[in-house]
Design an enzyme around this catalytic site. Structure first.
Site, PDB file in Angstrom:
ATOM      1  N   THR A  84       0.772  -1.170  -0.034  1.00  0.00           N
ATOM      2  CA  THR A  84      -0.046   0.041   0.129  1.00  0.00           C
ATOM      3  C   THR A  84       0.871   1.327   0.118  1.00  0.00           C
ATOM      4  O   THR A  84       0.680   2.250  -0.411  1.00  0.00           O
ATOM      5  CB  THR A  84      -0.869   0.072   1.219  1.00  0.00           C
ATOM      6  OG1 THR A  84      -1.633  -1.215   1.325  1.00  0.00           O
ATOM      7  CG2 THR A  84      -1.612   1.155   1.502  1.00  0.00           C
ATOM      8  N   THR A 160       2.158  -4.464   4.400  1.00  0.00           N
ATOM      9  CA  THR A 160       1.776  -4.639   5.890  1.00  0.00           C
ATOM     10  C   THR A 160       1.505  -6.130   6.149  1.00  0.00           C
ATOM     11  O   THR A 160       1.825  -6.832   7.455  1.00  0.00           O
ATOM     12  CB  THR A 160       0.952  -3.450   6.792  1.00  0.00           C
ATOM     13  OG1 THR A 160      -0.314  -3.512   5.984  1.00  0.00           O
ATOM     14  CG2 THR A 160       1.575  -2.295   6.426  1.00  0.00           C
ATOM     15  N   ASP A 161       0.845  -6.691   5.310  1.00  0.00           N
ATOM     16  CA  ASP A 161       0.280  -7.853   5.742  1.00  0.00           C
ATOM     17  C   ASP A 161       1.208  -8.949   6.170  1.00  0.00           C
ATOM     18  O   ASP A 161       1.132  -9.797   7.250  1.00  0.00           O
ATOM     19  CB  ASP A 161      -0.577  -8.583   4.851  1.00  0.00           C
ATOM     20  CG  ASP A 161      -1.983  -7.837   4.446  1.00  0.00           C
ATOM     21  OD1 ASP A 161      -1.984  -6.834   5.350  1.00  0.00           O
ATOM     22  OD2 ASP A 161      -2.608  -8.107   3.436  1.00  0.00           O
ATOM     23  N   LYS A 239       1.315  -7.780  13.344  1.00  0.00           N
ATOM     24  CA  LYS A 239       0.110  -6.960  12.860  1.00  0.00           C
ATOM     25  C   LYS A 239      -0.992  -7.315  13.618  1.00  0.00           C
ATOM     26  O   LYS A 239      -1.559  -8.323  13.244  1.00  0.00           O
ATOM     27  CB  LYS A 239      -0.019  -6.848  11.229  1.00  0.00           C
ATOM     28  CG  LYS A 239      -0.980  -5.901  10.705  1.00  0.00           C
ATOM     29  CD  LYS A 239      -1.338  -6.212   9.193  1.00  0.00           C
ATOM     30  CE  LYS A 239      -2.091  -4.944   8.730  1.00  0.00           C
ATOM     31  NZ  LYS A 239      -2.349  -5.016   7.158  1.00  0.00           N
TER      32      LYS A 239
HETATM   33  N1  ASP Z   1      -2.302  -6.408   1.256  1.00  0.00           N
HETATM   34  C1  ASP Z   1      -1.390  -5.380   1.325  1.00  0.00           C
HETATM   35  C2  ASP Z   1       0.049  -6.016   1.533  1.00  0.00           C
HETATM   36  O1  ASP Z   1       0.412  -6.481   2.537  1.00  0.00           O
HETATM   37  C3  ASP Z   1      -1.634  -4.469   2.620  1.00  0.00           C
HETATM   38  C4  ASP Z   1      -0.596  -3.329   2.679  1.00  0.00           C
HETATM   39  O2  ASP Z   1       0.298  -2.914   1.954  1.00  0.00           O
HETATM   40  O3  ASP Z   1      -0.612  -2.508   3.610  1.00  0.00           O
HETATM   41  O4  ASP Z   1       0.764  -5.680   0.439  1.00  0.00           O
END
Ligand code: ASP
Length: 431
Positions: A84, A160-161, A239
């Site tokens: 993201t 983040t995932d 997370k």
């Molecule tokens: N689904 C995304 C990822 O982990 C969420 C994010 O980037 O925060 O790439």
């Protein structure tokens, strides 16, 4: 008006302002509001439509940015992997998809250049849910390139995932790392006013430029406001919320430091490894073909759930609390549980099986209940470990890649690089 234009819809009782998003239904207009939520309005309710400003496409800078080195500032290399933090809203779909180039990200946060000499490079452009062991190897090799070319610190931008899996993986792979490698993500895409990318990136850069920390860590928001960021332990964080900006929390550990970027302050919370640019970085990579599973205990478990991992190289179990599983045949309704135990024994004979806890906080203790003792006797490893299931998974993958089965039995529940806390601190709960 086109998707991406900022418009106002005048209704009988209110005026809605937002960005026009392509609607799946010809009878409705969809707006993305400034808080990030989409609202659909029936066309029949709209009295007037006003164009506030047309969509301005972010300009794509084709040429790599030429870095002018300024004396006295450290050299920070940013490696982009996607997520993201590198994305923007696609107004055709209303979803977050399209990606920024590394140059655009730097151009969006020009303050970075006041903190350090910054170079920026694309390693991959992907969502972190698609990461595999092979990607950890690529990242480790890219880090080595930057270390060899003299970087004082590295920022890795990442989805983040699975950011906490990557931070654990790099901690194991980058042996003898003498500089900081800070992973940064964002819960709101960088093109949004509410983005957390700016503070996360600036705090990571400020921390690298103004501290003597070495090693892998995570830098993300401490609270839901833009006040401070935490530098979190790479092997003991997770997370803990699907969408909040302060989703990353330390687990069974304290944060390493707090960075208050606006006040230019860094407050360390405990001991940490100090920088040593002469330290020799050696890579210990992952065997990319490994098959390792994670099996979560739940009511009504069947033996087939265990046996489905027969052909795997290793298994992490997320047991209940201290490390329990449904293995006791206490009445006719639970007769099947003795087969769960049988299958568990068979797995342990073939591969390392490591217990972690779905309670998330606390330590595995297989000696307290007879259930735990039976699980331990079946050959399950991990007694006394306080690793998260994610860190246990990465550690098992790394051990299987670099050590023999006998060594793994000894090393899995032994603290090697900070993945297992020697003592359980009561302050380290729900931070
Ligand atoms: N689904 C995304 C990822 O982990 C969420 C994010 O980037 O925060 O790439």
């Amino acid at each position: 008006m086109k998707p991406g234009d900022l418009i106002e819809l005048v209704l009988d009782d209110e005026v809605l302002k937002g960005t026009l998003v392509q609607s799946p239904d010809p009878e409705t207009i969809v707006l993305k509001l400034s808080n990030g939520y989409n609202v659909a309005v029936e066309k029949s309710r709209v009295r007037k439509t006003v164009l506030v400003s047309p969509l301005v496409e972010a300009s794509v800078i084709k040429k790599p940015r030429q870095v002018e080195m300024r004396k006295g500032l450290p050299l920070i290399s940013i490696l982009h992997t996607g997520g993201t933090i590198a994305s923007k809203v696609d107004y055709r779909t209303g979803g977050v998809v399209a990606r920024f180039s590394p140059e655009e990200i730097l151009a969006m946060f020009p303050e970075l250049n006041g903190i350090a000499n910054v170079t920026s490079r694309l390693v991959s452009n992907m969502w972190s849910e698609d990461m595999r062991l092979a990607h950890y190897n690529v990242m480790a090799m890219e880090v080595r390139k930057e270390v060899e070319s003299g970087a004082d610190g590295i920022i890795i931008t990442h989805g983040t995932d699975t950011l906490h899996y990557t931070s654990a993986a790099l901690s194991f792979a980058l042996q003898g790392l003498g500089i900081p490698v800070i992973l940064v993500g964002a819960q709101r895409s960088s093109d949004r006013g509410s983005t957390d990318a700016r503070l996360n990136l600036l705090s990571a850069a400020y921390f690298i430029a103004n501290s003597d920390f070495a090693g892998v860590a995570i830098c993300m928001h401490e609270t839901i406001s833009d006040t401070s960021c935490l530098i979190l332990p790479a092997l003991k964080s997770r997370k803990m919320h699907t969408s909040r900006r302060d989703a990353f929390r330390p687990i069974n550990a304290l944060p390493i430091a707090r960075v208050c970027y606006d006040e230019r302050g860094i407050e360390f919370k405990g001991d940490y490894r100090k920088r040593d640019k002469k330290s020799r970085l050696g890579l210990k990579l992952f065997n990319e073909g490994l098959k390792i599973g994670i099996l979560k205990a739940h009511p009504n478990m069947y033996p087939e759930e265990f046996s489905s991992y027969r052909d795997f190289d290793g298994l992490v179990i997320e047991g209940y609390a201290l490390g329990q599983l449904p293995i006791n045949a206490v009445d006719e309704k639970t007769n099947i549980h003795s087969r769960n135990l049988e299958e568990l024994r068979l797995l342990c004979a073939k591969m390392p099986v490591v217990m972690s806890s779905q309670s998330i906080y606390g330590r595995i203790q297989l000696d307290v209940y007879s259930t735990g003792r039976d699980i331990k006797a079946a050959g399950v490893l991990g007694h006394l470990s306080d690793m998260t299931p994610e860190t246990a998974f990465i550690k098992l993958a790394w051990l299987l890649s670099n050590h023999s089965k006998d060594e793994i039995r000894l090393l899995i529940a032994k603290n090697l690089i900070g993945e297992i806390a020697e003592r359980s601190e009561k302050e380290a709960f729900l931070i």
